[in-house]
Design a protein around this motif. Structure first.
Motif, short mmCIF file in Angstrom:
data_model
loop_
_atom_site.label_atom_id
_atom_site.label_comp_id
_atom_site.label_asym_id
_atom_site.label_seq_id
_atom_site.Cartn_x
_atom_site.Cartn_y
_atom_site.Cartn_z
N TYR A 33 31.44 45.31 14.05
CA TYR A 33 31.81 45.31 15.47
C TYR A 33 30.71 44.63 16.27
CZ TYR A 33 35.19 48.74 13.91
OH TYR A 33 36.22 49.36 13.25
N ARG A 50 33.49 44.93 23.75
CA ARG A 50 33.40 45.21 22.32
C ARG A 50 34.46 44.38 21.60
NH1 ARG A 50 33.37 51.00 19.40
NH2 ARG A 50 34.74 50.57 17.67
N GLU A 52 36.16 43.74 17.63
CA GLU A 52 36.24 44.01 16.21
C GLU A 52 36.27 42.68 15.45
OE1 GLU A 52 38.31 47.63 18.05
OE2 GLU A 52 38.07 45.50 18.50
N ASN A 95 27.26 46.36 14.91
CA ASN A 95 27.03 47.31 13.84
C ASN A 95 28.11 47.16 12.78
OD1 ASN A 95 29.09 48.71 15.14
ND2 ASN A 95 28.08 50.70 15.00
N LEU A 96 27.74 47.55 11.57
CA LEU A 96 28.64 47.41 10.45
C LEU A 96 29.68 48.50 10.49
CD1 LEU A 96 25.98 46.65 7.70
CD2 LEU A 96 27.32 45.01 9.05
N ASN A 97 30.82 48.22 9.92
CA ASN A 97 31.91 49.19 9.89
C ASN A 97 31.50 50.46 9.17
OD1 ASN A 97 34.68 49.89 10.37
ND2 ASN A 97 35.03 49.58 8.20
N ARG A 98 30.61 50.30 8.20
CA ARG A 98 30.23 51.45 7.36
C ARG A 98 28.99 52.18 7.89
NH1 ARG A 98 25.65 49.69 5.04
NH2 ARG A 98 25.42 47.47 4.57
N ASP A 100 26.40 53.34 11.48
CA ASP A 100 26.40 53.60 12.91
C ASP A 100 25.28 52.88 13.64
OD1 ASP A 100 27.72 56.88 13.75
OD2 ASP A 100 28.51 55.30 12.49
N LYS A 101 24.22 52.48 12.94
CA LYS A 101 23.08 51.93 13.66
C LYS A 101 23.45 50.58 14.27
CE LYS A 101 20.67 51.67 9.79
NZ LYS A 101 19.63 51.42 8.76
N ILE A 102 23.04 50.39 15.50
CA ILE A 102 23.33 49.14 16.21
C ILE A 102 22.13 48.23 16.08
CG2 ILE A 102 23.81 48.11 18.45
CD1 ILE A 102 25.27 50.62 19.24
N TYR B 33 21.40 59.40 18.54
CA TYR B 33 20.59 58.32 17.99
C TYR B 33 19.33 58.14 18.84
CZ TYR B 33 25.35 57.16 16.42
OH TYR B 33 26.62 57.22 15.91
N TYR B 35 16.47 55.06 19.57
CA TYR B 35 16.12 53.65 19.44
C TYR B 35 14.81 53.43 20.21
CZ TYR B 35 21.02 52.66 18.11
OH TYR B 35 22.24 52.63 17.50
N PHE B 45 16.61 50.52 15.94
CA PHE B 45 17.09 51.84 15.54
C PHE B 45 15.96 52.65 14.92
CE2 PHE B 45 19.91 54.94 13.70
CZ PHE B 45 19.42 55.20 12.44
N HIS B 48 19.29 58.75 13.26
CA HIS B 48 20.62 59.20 13.62
C HIS B 48 20.81 60.64 13.16
CE1 HIS B 48 25.18 58.85 12.40
NE2 HIS B 48 25.03 59.60 13.47
N GLY B 101 36.26 55.49 9.44
CA GLY B 101 35.38 54.34 9.27
C GLY B 101 35.08 53.56 10.54
N PRO B 103 33.27 53.19 13.89
CA PRO B 103 32.24 53.89 14.68
C PRO B 103 32.66 53.99 16.14
CG PRO B 103 31.54 51.66 14.15
CD PRO B 103 32.83 51.87 13.42
N GLN B 106 28.72 54.14 21.46
CA GLN B 106 27.49 54.86 21.74
C GLN B 106 27.15 54.72 23.22
OE1 GLN B 106 24.24 54.05 19.00
NE2 GLN B 106 25.66 53.83 17.29
#
Lengths: 114, 117
Positions: A33, A50, A52, A95-98, A100-102, B33, B35, B45, B48, B101, B103, B106
Motif C-alpha cells: 500500500y 492511500r 492499493e 507498507n507491505l501487505n504482510r 504493518d511498519k510504514i 507503533y 517511529y 519505524f 509495534h 491481511g 493493514p 495508522q
C-alpha cells in the motif's frame, strides 16, 4: 531493501496553482500500500491519500490525486487549486501487505504562497 | 473522538540522563507503533505493539531504548542513558487490528521533540 525517495526537498507555488510532488520507491514485493501523509506546521501528521498496489485506478481525494506507475515504482501526488492550508511537509510512504511498519521518504516541504 | 496524544511535546536533557516519552493511542486501537525522525532523515519505524505484546521491535536502535505497554492502553518509551544521536522527533501511531491481511490506517500523534545536549 525497501526505500522511498522524494527528490524535491522543498517547493513553493502560488495559491490556486497545481503542484506535483514526486516519489519513487523500491521493493521486490508485489503486494503493498502506498500513502501520502501531510504534516502541517502544527505537527500532527495526517493521511492524505492511500493507494492499493493491486488497483490500477489512481486514487483521488477531492483536490488530491495520485499518478501511480507500478512498473516504474513511481507514486506522485498532484494537488489541484492549491490553498494556503496545504502548506506542510508531505511524506510519501508505503507498507507491505504482510507487514504493518510504514517506510517513509525524507519528505517534501511545500509552501503555498498568497 | 480524541486523537493520538503524546507527552511531553518537547524535552531537553543532557547526555547520560533518562527520559520517558508517553503515548496515548486512540481508544479501542489495539495496534500501537513508535517511529523516530532524526533531523534531515526519514521517519523510521521503531516497534509495534499489539495490545500489550511486542509484535515487532526490529527497529529499536539498541538496548538503551525500552518500550512498554502495560495493560494494552498507553505506552512509554524510555531512553536510558540518552546519547546525542538520540535527538529527534518521536512519533507514536495507533490503528485498529486488521484481519484478512489488509493493514488498517495508522493515525499519528503530534510527536515529542527530544533534544539531547
Amino acid at each position: 531493501a525497501q526505500t522511498v525517495t522524494q527528490s524535491q526537498p522543498e517547493m513553493s507555488v502560488q495559491e490556486a496553482e497545481t503542484v506535483t510532488l514526486s516519489c519513487t520507491y523500491d521493493t521486490s514485493e508485489n503486494n503493498y500500500y502506498l500513502f501520502w501523509y501531510k504534516q502541517p506546521p502544527s505537527r500532527q501528521m495526517i493521511l492524505v491519500i492511500r493507494q492499493e498496489a493491486y488497483k490500477q485506478q489512481n486514487a483521488t481525494e477531492n483536490r488530491f490525486s495520485v499518478n501511480f506507475q507500478k512498473a516504474a515504482k513511481s507514486f506522485s501526488l498532484k494537488i489541484s487549486d492549491s490553498q494556503l492550508g496545504d502548506t506542510a511537509m508531505y511524506f510519501c510512504a508505503f507498507n507491505l501487505n504482510r507487514d504493518d511498519k510504514i517506510i517513509f521518504g525524507k519528505g517534501t516541504r511545500l509552501h503555498i504562497l498568497p | 473522538e480524541a486523537g493520538v496524544t503524546q507527552f511531553p511535546s518537547h524535552s531537553v536533557i543532557e547526555k547520560g540522563q533518562t527520559v520517558t516519552l508517553r503515548c496515548d493511542p486512540i481508544s479501542g486501537h489495539d495496534n500501537l507503533y513508535w517511529y523516530r525522525r532524526v533531523m534531515g532523515k526519514e521517519i523510521k519505524f521503531l516497534l509495534h505493539f499489539v495490545k500489550e505484546s511486542k509484535q515487532d521491535e526490529s527497529g529499536m536502535p539498541n538496548n538503551r531504548f525500552l518500550a512498554e505497554r502495560t495493560g494494552g492502553t498507553y505506552s512509554t518509551l524510555k531512553v536510558q542513558p540518552a546519547e546525542l544521536e538520540d535527538s529527534g522527533v518521536y512519533f507514536c501511531a495507533s490503528s485498529h487490528l486488521s484481519f484478512g491481511g489488509r493493514p488498517d490506517t495508522q493515525y499519528f500523534g503530534p510527536g515529542t521533540r527530544l533534544t539531547v545536549l
